[in-house]
Every structure is written in C-alpha cells, then in structure tokens.
Design a protein around this motif. Sequence first.
Motif, PDB file in Angstrom:
ATOM      1  N   LYS A  35      -2.228  -5.106  -1.744  1.00 23.55           N
ATOM      2  CA  LYS A  35      -2.564  -3.889  -2.050  1.00 23.55           C
ATOM      3  C   LYS A  35      -3.088  -2.901  -1.204  1.00 23.55           C
ATOM      4  CE  LYS A  35      -4.883  -1.357  -5.659  1.00 23.55           C
ATOM      5  NZ  LYS A  35      -5.409  -1.699  -6.650  1.00 23.55           N
ATOM      6  N   ASP A  36      -3.087  -3.634   0.529  1.00 19.86           N
ATOM      7  CA  ASP A  36      -4.283  -2.586   1.047  1.00 19.86           C
ATOM      8  C   ASP A  36      -2.999  -3.118   2.490  1.00 19.86           C
ATOM      9  OD1 ASP A  36      -5.546  -1.045   2.013  1.00 19.86           O
ATOM     10  OD2 ASP A  36      -6.684  -2.072   3.178  1.00 19.86           O
ATOM     11  N   LEU A  37      -2.147  -3.425   2.122  1.00 13.40           N
ATOM     12  CA  LEU A  37      -1.151  -3.349   3.330  1.00 13.40           C
ATOM     13  C   LEU A  37      -0.073  -3.051   3.426  1.00 13.40           C
ATOM     14  CD1 LEU A  37      -0.535  -7.470   3.302  1.00 13.40           C
ATOM     15  CD2 LEU A  37      -1.489  -5.576   5.575  1.00 13.40           C
ATOM     16  N   TYR A  38       0.467  -1.973   4.328  1.00 16.59           N
ATOM     17  CA  TYR A  38       1.481  -0.323   4.251  1.00 16.59           C
ATOM     18  C   TYR A  38       2.817  -1.392   4.847  1.00 16.59           C
ATOM     19  CZ  TYR A  38      -1.983   3.377   4.722  1.00 16.59           C
ATOM     20  OH  TYR A  38      -2.191   4.085   3.885  1.00 16.59           O
ATOM     21  N   LYS A  39       3.679  -1.020   3.969  1.00 13.83           N
ATOM     22  CA  LYS A  39       4.983  -1.494   4.577  1.00 13.83           C
ATOM     23  C   LYS A  39       5.613  -1.842   5.763  1.00 13.83           C
ATOM     24  CE  LYS A  39       8.886  -2.640   1.951  1.00 13.83           C
ATOM     25  NZ  LYS A  39       9.406  -3.581   0.385  1.00 13.83           N
ATOM     26  N   THR A  40       5.118  -1.509   6.428  1.00 13.24           N
ATOM     27  CA  THR A  40       5.456  -1.912   8.191  1.00 13.24           C
ATOM     28  C   THR A  40       4.950  -2.527   8.717  1.00 13.24           C
ATOM     29  OG1 THR A  40       3.948   0.382   8.838  1.00 13.24           O
ATOM     30  CG2 THR A  40       6.708   0.567   8.819  1.00 13.24           C
ATOM     31  N   ARG A  41       3.431  -2.840   7.676  1.00 14.41           N
ATOM     32  CA  ARG A  41       2.460  -3.927   7.956  1.00 14.41           C
ATOM     33  C   ARG A  41       3.110  -5.378   7.639  1.00 14.41           C
ATOM     34  NH1 ARG A  41      -0.911  -4.733  12.423  1.00 14.41           N
ATOM     35  NH2 ARG A  41      -3.132  -6.347  11.532  1.00 14.41           N
ATOM     36  N   VAL A  42       3.639  -4.808   6.183  1.00 15.43           N
ATOM     37  CA  VAL A  42       4.111  -5.855   5.509  1.00 15.43           C
ATOM     38  C   VAL A  42       5.061  -6.659   5.984  1.00 15.43           C
ATOM     39  CG1 VAL A  42       6.021  -6.963   3.745  1.00 15.43           C
ATOM     40  CG2 VAL A  42       3.750  -5.541   3.219  1.00 15.43           C
ATOM     41  N   PHE A  43       6.197  -6.205   7.230  1.00 11.19           N
ATOM     42  CA  PHE A  43       7.258  -7.031   7.818  1.00 11.19           C
ATOM     43  C   PHE A  43       7.095  -7.073   8.896  1.00 11.19           C
ATOM     44  CE2 PHE A  43       9.396  -2.887   6.037  1.00 11.19           C
ATOM     45  CZ  PHE A  43      10.617  -3.709   5.705  1.00 11.19           C
ATOM     46  N   ASP A  44       5.288  -6.968   9.549  1.00  8.55           N
ATOM     47  CA  ASP A  44       5.376  -6.956  10.979  1.00  8.55           C
ATOM     48  C   ASP A  44       4.221  -8.674  10.208  1.00  8.55           C
ATOM     49  OD1 ASP A  44       5.246  -5.177  12.420  1.00  8.55           O
ATOM     50  OD2 ASP A  44       2.945  -4.697  12.180  1.00  8.55           O
ATOM     51  N   ILE A  45       4.037  -9.049   9.153  1.00  4.57           N
ATOM     52  CA  ILE A  45       2.839 -10.175   8.775  1.00  4.57           C
ATOM     53  C   ILE A  45       3.635 -11.837   8.438  1.00  4.57           C
ATOM     54  CG2 ILE A  45       1.675 -11.302   7.013  1.00  4.57           C
ATOM     55  CD1 ILE A  45      -0.265  -9.712   8.186  1.00  4.57           C
ATOM     56  N   CYS A  46       5.172 -11.383   7.905  1.00  2.00           N
ATOM     57  CA  CYS A  46       6.431 -12.084   7.298  1.00  2.00           C
ATOM     58  C   CYS A  46       6.648 -12.445   8.764  1.00  2.00           C
ATOM     59  CB  CYS A  46       7.220 -10.425   7.044  1.00  2.00           C
ATOM     60  SG  CYS A  46       6.943 -11.015   5.025  1.00  2.00           S
ATOM     61  N   ARG A  47       6.666 -11.948   9.990  1.00  2.32           N
ATOM     62  CA  ARG A  47       7.003 -12.455  10.897  1.00  2.32           C
ATOM     63  C   ARG A  47       6.205 -13.032  11.945  1.00  2.32           C
ATOM     64  NH1 ARG A  47       8.458  -6.311  11.797  1.00  2.32           N
ATOM     65  NH2 ARG A  47      11.173  -6.718  11.268  1.00  2.32           N
ATOM     66  N   LYS A 102       1.079  -0.792  -0.444  1.00  2.00           N
ATOM     67  CA  LYS A 102       0.065   0.017  -0.143  1.00  2.00           C
ATOM     68  C   LYS A 102       1.019   1.279  -0.130  1.00  2.00           C
ATOM     69  CE  LYS A 102      -3.896   2.237   2.715  1.00  2.00           C
ATOM     70  NZ  LYS A 102      -5.303   1.595   3.529  1.00  2.00           N
ATOM     71  N   SER A 103       2.375   1.630   0.148  1.00  2.00           N
ATOM     72  CA  SER A 103       2.819   2.343   0.503  1.00  2.00           C
ATOM     73  C   SER A 103       3.412   2.923  -0.577  1.00  2.00           C
ATOM     74  CB  SER A 103       4.195   2.363   1.608  1.00  2.00           C
ATOM     75  OG  SER A 103       3.932   1.584   2.702  1.00  2.00           O
ATOM     76  N   GLU A 104       3.788   1.216  -1.408  1.00  2.00           N
ATOM     77  CA  GLU A 104       4.163   1.922  -3.197  1.00  2.00           C
ATOM     78  C   GLU A 104       2.793   1.819  -3.708  1.00  2.00           C
ATOM     79  OE1 GLU A 104       7.658  -1.025  -2.836  1.00  2.00           O
ATOM     80  OE2 GLU A 104       5.915  -1.734  -3.694  1.00  2.00           O
ATOM     81  N   VAL A 105       1.530   1.733  -3.332  1.00  2.00           N
ATOM     82  CA  VAL A 105       0.527   1.809  -4.796  1.00  2.00           C
ATOM     83  C   VAL A 105       0.474   3.893  -4.475  1.00  2.00           C
ATOM     84  CG1 VAL A 105      -1.461   1.143  -4.355  1.00  2.00           C
ATOM     85  CG2 VAL A 105       0.039  -0.743  -4.929  1.00  2.00           C
TER      86      VAL A 105
END
Length: 553
Positions: A422-434, A400-403
């Motif tokens: 598409k609706d995950l900010y980059k910082t949320r992506v890091f959290d989801i990966c962990r 979402k940050s890039e979009v």
Amino acid sequence: MADRFRLTLAQLNPTVGDLSGNAAKARAAWEEAKTAGADLVALPEMFITGYQTQDLVMKPVFHQAAIAEIEALAVACADGPAMGIGGPWVEGRGLYNAYYILHGGTVTARVLKHHLPNETVFDEERLFEHGDVTGPFVVNGVRIGAPICEDAWHEDVCETLAETGAEILLVPNGSPYYRNKFETRLNHMVARVVETGLPLVYLNMVGGQDDQVFDGGTFVLNPHGKPVVQLPVFDAVISHVDFARTEDGWRAEDGDFTAHPDAMEQDYRCVVEALRDYMGKTGFKKVLLGLSGGIDSAIVATIAADAIGPDNVRCVMLPSEYTSQASLDDAEAVAKALGCRYDYVPIKEGRAAITETLAPLFEGTTPDTTEENIQSRLRGLLLMALSNKFGEMLLTTGNKSEVAVGYATIYGDMSGGYNPIKDLYKTRVFDICRWRNAHHRPEWMMAPAGEMIPANVITKPPSAELRDDQKDSDSLPDYPVLDGILDMLVDREASVQDCIAAGYTREDVKRVEHLLYISEYKRFQSAPGPRLSKRSFWLDRRYPIANRWRDNG
C-alpha cells in the motif's frame, strides 16, 4: 561504590492487548538478565500493553489491568535485577505514558512522559497528560535518567536529568519505521550526548502493529557520539551492555554490533514482517490472493510466501476473455517458483449471468467502465467466498500509485484484509521485484531463493486487462511521471506550481491532483498496509472525503 554496571537490553516484540503474554516476555528477559548477572533489564516504551494502543489505553478496565500486571511482575521478579518497563499510569484524573522501575518486589520509581508527539501516526495528546520532568532513579548506586521516546528528541528533559545528577541516559522507545529513519534517530541522540556529556542507550521495540512496524535498531552512544553497541533491525534480541566507571564518568564498553542493511532491503523486510505479525496477531494462518500475471500480485504473493511460507499461500487466477496467454503463463510461473498452491477459476460463466441479469436495466446504454468493473467485483466476490470457506485472509494488491489516484475498483480488486504494498509506488515495486529476484535472506525469508518474479512480468506494459488491448497508460501518465507528481503532491505537500517548476506539464499535474482528491472515499474504505514513508495513506495523511478545494495556482 561499584565501578561496573551491566544493563540487559530487551529489544522485543509485544502484542497490543496481550497483557499476560507481554508480561511473560518481560519475565523471560528478566530471567536471562539474572543469569547474566545484570543490574537492570530494560524493556521498551508501553511494553506491557503493546504499542500503539490508540484509544484502547483510555478504557479504564484495560489500563487498570495493565497496571496490575506490572505490579504482579514486580512481585514475581523480586529476587534479581531491577526491571524497567513501559506502561500506563493513572494519577488523579490523568492518564500517563509511564516507565516503571521494579526492584525488590515493588515499584521503586515511575517516570512520566513529558513531551507527547501529536503528528504523523501519533495522537498522544489525545490519550495522555503531560508528565512533570523529574530527576533520575537509582539502581545499585547508579543514577539513571529515562527520557521516554519523544522526551529525548528535545533538549530540555535530558538537560534537566543531567543537572539533577543522572549518570546514564536510558531512552525507552516505541519508534515505528519509515525509510531512512535510523539516521534521524541517531542525529537526535548524538545531540543529547554532546549536550549532556552522558552515555545514552536508545532502546527500541520490534514488531508489526496494524500499519506500523517497529524496527528495533537499538544503539548505545558514549559522549564522543559514535555507537559502541548497535543491535539488528527487525529482529527480537536480548543483549547485555557493560558500563565502567572512569575518571570522566560512566562509559559503555564495546558490545554487540550489527551493520544495518540498505533501504531497499529494509523496505522489503518491513513489508514481510508487517504481514507476518498482522497474521500472527489477528489469528490468521493462511492467505489467498488473486494472481493476475501482473507485477503487483506477483510481489504480494512473494511477500506472503516469505512471511508465512509457501504452503500457507493460495494463488488464484481468475481469467476472463481479456486475459492474455502471457498473463496466464506468468501467473503460473510465479506460483510454481514460489511453491504456492495455484487455482484456476474462470469468471466467464459468472460474468455472463450478471450481464444477463442486468440486461433489462442496461438496455439502450453503451458499455463502459461499468462492465469492466463487474469483472473486478466478480473476482472479489469469488475470492471472498474462498476466504470465508477456508478461513484464509484475502490480500489486496494495489500499489501506492493506484491507491493515490483510485485506479482500483472498490468492492472489487480492493477487497481484502491487508495490503502489503500500500505504501510502495509503482516504480518502487519494480525496484523491489528486481531486488528480491537477486537477494535471499534465509533467516527471515521462508520462500525459495532465485527468480520468483519472471522477467516478463517486470518488463511488460502494466494492464488491468478489463478490455481488449488495455494498458494502464491509457488512463494514467506513465508511472515515472505519475509517481514523480504524486511524490510531490502527497509526500511533500507541494503545490501545482511546484510540480510545474519541477518539469511536469500542467495538464498532467492537474489531472493527477483531481484523481487524488476524488479518490479519498476509496482510501477511507481500503485495507490497511505497512507504513514505509512519512506520508503513508491513513494516519499520516488525513484529508476530508467531501472536499471542493483545488489548487488553481
């Protein structure tokens, strides 16, 4: 007069437009209700058509076929419990969102939705007429009021139903997910039972439809306001609820009760179910994606493997001379951990050919983002060629940050049919990966347990690797700053001054605001992706492409 009433709740997953398939699911639920000795089986709002239909429901031949399917269902389910099912209804020149009661071979009652939501992802004012508020219907001597979805978010419809003799409130819904929405639903419904003194059944559907995912979470409240039944989120289930007549009126007995997972797990489950249903409902069986060695493509590959199984996911590394050895190693490690197919397709020769073709036209110019974007567009071309050849849907991997700020190449890495993050900010992506590395739910995840995203993928500085030593931070504020500003500008519609008051520099805020507005045309052409927030890009936030206004506060 009977002192007991059994209600079967069918928290099921319809498919938009599959009238016969949805009717078959309703019929199967009715059969199960009949076996269980139920008085009534209830299905969600607009179940016969699927939800949301958007403008499809206005097509006369479509809504006529849907009505005919309901009437046929009434005949087929004549000998057994009553059925409540949502669908369209035409009266005069008006089209309505209706809830049908079928019993004894006919339609015995029809409730028309009164309050039509016209915000966020809903356009019901465009589609339907407002129905009149009517009294309850009767099934086996019990008076049931059925405020349809939005009707229960306002006090007037339920108040009228209580005043006209309703003994139980049944609320059929098509309520899509956004983060922490369950509490909002529960609070509204608690208000209704407190106001009316009646037990209430909140019945929601499940399943993905384009950008929306219906998350279920059906519950039953007695007038004390605490759930006595709570069904799981995202799972299709059929559950029986027993009501007993007491000196204080009808009360639901304790029934199936499932604790709901936390917001992180629900977000991840939502993106998995969204992709799974998007594939199933559009007919695709397999996907492919460009696996760069970065965090975004790594989590998209994991989501895909969890959704449709690793055997149905093709990961493609398309390196250039700027691709680091670490990225090559990380991409291969992700594919190997997941058990997906991994293809290696260098772009060096293709890029050289394009450079040579353009050389006469570019003579005398200085290399810039044009040459960088050629790499991305060449990758998009090769991935789409594989998609065409093998019938595998291409997934795009922009967060979402890039979009939001257009940090993506249109017709390049934006190419694809669906974007799970598409609706995950980059910082949320890091959290989801962990979170995914630490958790595995075999009942709905099809990929293996364990660390799917190597630690190096999570910790290394993000980079598009389109030039030497490139980092995302060369072009953008650091992601915690960028995401904080975007959360204010996009999700909260804050002003520039609001952002500055929150501690961000004016320079950063104005830079992000500028990128946000000039990237609207890219978002207009971007792939759909699952909605996780109340301000996702598409139906939740509709801005003009040509727009000269800026906040100069």
